[in-house]
Design a protein around this motif. Structure first.
Motif: not given
Length: 460
Positions: A147-149, A204-207, A242-243
């Motif tokens: 959950g962390r980038v 990656l999308d969620a974070e 994507a938006r």
């Protein structure tokens, strides 16, 4: 020259270590010079030069049609090709050279050459793709763990065997193919569309907001890579997703977003990008051809005589370009619409960064564009000295004078800098070493310097 050199040094210093997020499309460009070898490979089209190419390109005859049409019009173009044609070219055609391609790849390479610190994401990061990054050690890649980038070295992110390859067919004015003589120095791109380019980046999308918190700007491109075959639920769902990712990116911090537009001949995709993606940007970057397509898509009829996209450029065309940009700025409700044209760079702005920051970015972009055109590649900031050796376009200055008179604003040393419109003459290279990616060079260099200048102002 001394003042210009001092300004260039200051601009480069301002970019040192600037974190910028860059996504989504990087590929390898296979470069082929139009000539006898290519003519012997391609079948002759039925009506060379006059017939517009089909989309997607499905055969080598379609490809020959597209190249000769582009040579005849003098306007660079890009058309997607089917997977079977992409496989045929890779198996049977040998490129003269290869280089980094894709807007994200080109912009990332420039940013590292200028000393910035890009965070880059692209699909299909193979060893072959990695080899095209000039300074991979200066690029970080966002990976999600628990959950962390975590921003990891680019080399650690290689995860694919397949490489996205675009074929770039370059020609100079006077070159011939099947009896068609090229009217300008430009190129035609046959673009591959691997199914992985669906604008979904997994965890990656969620974070992505965490990336937004770590950077001072974002350069986004590649939306035109979608195809009906590769998007199961249609464009609308993919572009809505994507938006939402762009919105989540911006939620992470005060991040300006630049979307670099690109031509697609898929009407439904173009309409979806116009409706879903472009309004999420702070800045939309276009060339003259793309501006015309956007105006058509928006149904704008703000000029009686649309500027010709074919050379030679006339100084009077700048007023029409300005009016089209202004109308699109209002229609899209963005803060900046930036046009990179052959003779000048133009930005129409509304509640964006300071006009002086935009002017400084456009002037810097002109040096970058000339360096890229003259050298074919920018590997380090010292390469920009080449751009300074080219004078600013006299035709561009004349055009800007006309625009200044039209809007009732003064010019200063050939540039127009007002609260609503900024323009600077380009530095034109008469015999360019290459034309691919110059628009991406302009957009990324101007946007990055704008962000750096604004950051300097905020820190003062």
């Amino acid at each position: 020259m001394a003042d210009a050199r001092a300004q260039l040094d200051a601009d480069i210093d301002a970019l040192e270590g600037l974190p910028v997020f860059v996504a989504y499309n990087a590929n390898v460009d296979a470069i082929v010079r139009v000539g006898e070898a290519l003519a012997s490979f391609l079948p002759r089209p039925a009506d060379p030069g006059t017939e517009a190419p089909p989309t997607p390109l499905a055969s080598t005859r379609d490809l020959a049609t597209a190249i000769t049409h582009t040579m005849a019009t003098g306007v660079g173009d890009e058309v997607a090709m089917t997977d079977p044609l992409a496989a045929t070219l890779e198996a049977e055609l040998s490129p003269d050279s290869q280089q980094m391609g894709g807007q994200t790849g080109i912009m990332t390479n420039l940013l590292t050459a200028l000393g910035a610190a890009p965070v880059a994401y692209t699909y299909l990061l193979s060893e072959r793709q990695l080899s095209q990054f000039d300074h991979p050690g200066a690029v970080r890649y966002p990976r999600v763990e628990d959950g962390r980038v975590r921003l990891i070295p680019l080399a650690e992110a290689v995860d694919a065997d397949r490489t996205k390859i675009n074929w770039v067919f370059e020609f100079g004015a006077g070159d011939e193919l099947f009896g068609v003589r090229a009217t300008e120095d430009t190129r035609f791109i046959a673009a591959s569309r691997p199914p992985e380019f669906d604008l979904v980046t997994g965890d990656l999308d969620a974070e992505i907001d965490q990336v937004g918190a770590a950077v001072e700007g974002a350069l986004l491109a590649g939306y035109h890579n979608l195809t009906p075959d590769h998007v199961e639920s249609g464009y609308d769902e993919a572009l809505r997703h994507a938006r939402d990712v762009v919105r989540r990116l911006r939620a992470g911090g005060d991040v300006d977003v630049h979307v670099e537009y690109a031509v697609t001949h898929d009407d439904a995709l173009r309409a979806g990008i116009y409706e879903r993606i472009l309004p999420e940007a702070d800045v939309v970057g276009v060339d003259a051809h793309e501006l015309s397509m956007l105006a058509d898509d928006a149904g704008l009829d703000v000029v009686e005589d649309r500027p010709s996209e074919e050379p030679p450029f006339e100084a009077t065309e700048i007023v029409a370009h300005y009016r089209m940009c202004s109308a699109l700025l209002d229609e899209l409700d963005v803060a900046c619409l930036r046009l990179h044209a052959m003779q000048y760079h133009l930005a129409v702005i509304d509640d964006y960064l300071s006009p002086d920051a935009v002017r400084r970015g456009l002037a810097f972009a002109a040096v970058n564009a000339a360096s890229k055109a003259a050298r074919g590649h920018i590997d380090s900031s010292s390469d920009l000295e080449t751009g300074l050796t080219y004078e600013r376009s006299a035709v561009g200055r004349e055009a800007i004078d006309r625009l200044a008179a039209h809007v009732g604003e003064p010019t200063d040393d050939g540039a127009l800098c007002s609260p609503t419109v900024v323009a600077c003459p380009n530095r034109v290279v008469a015999d360019p070493a290459g034309t691919v990616g110059i628009g991406d060079i302009v957009s990324s260099s101007s946007f990055a310097l704008e962000q750096a200048v604004a950051s300097e102002r905020d820190d003062a």
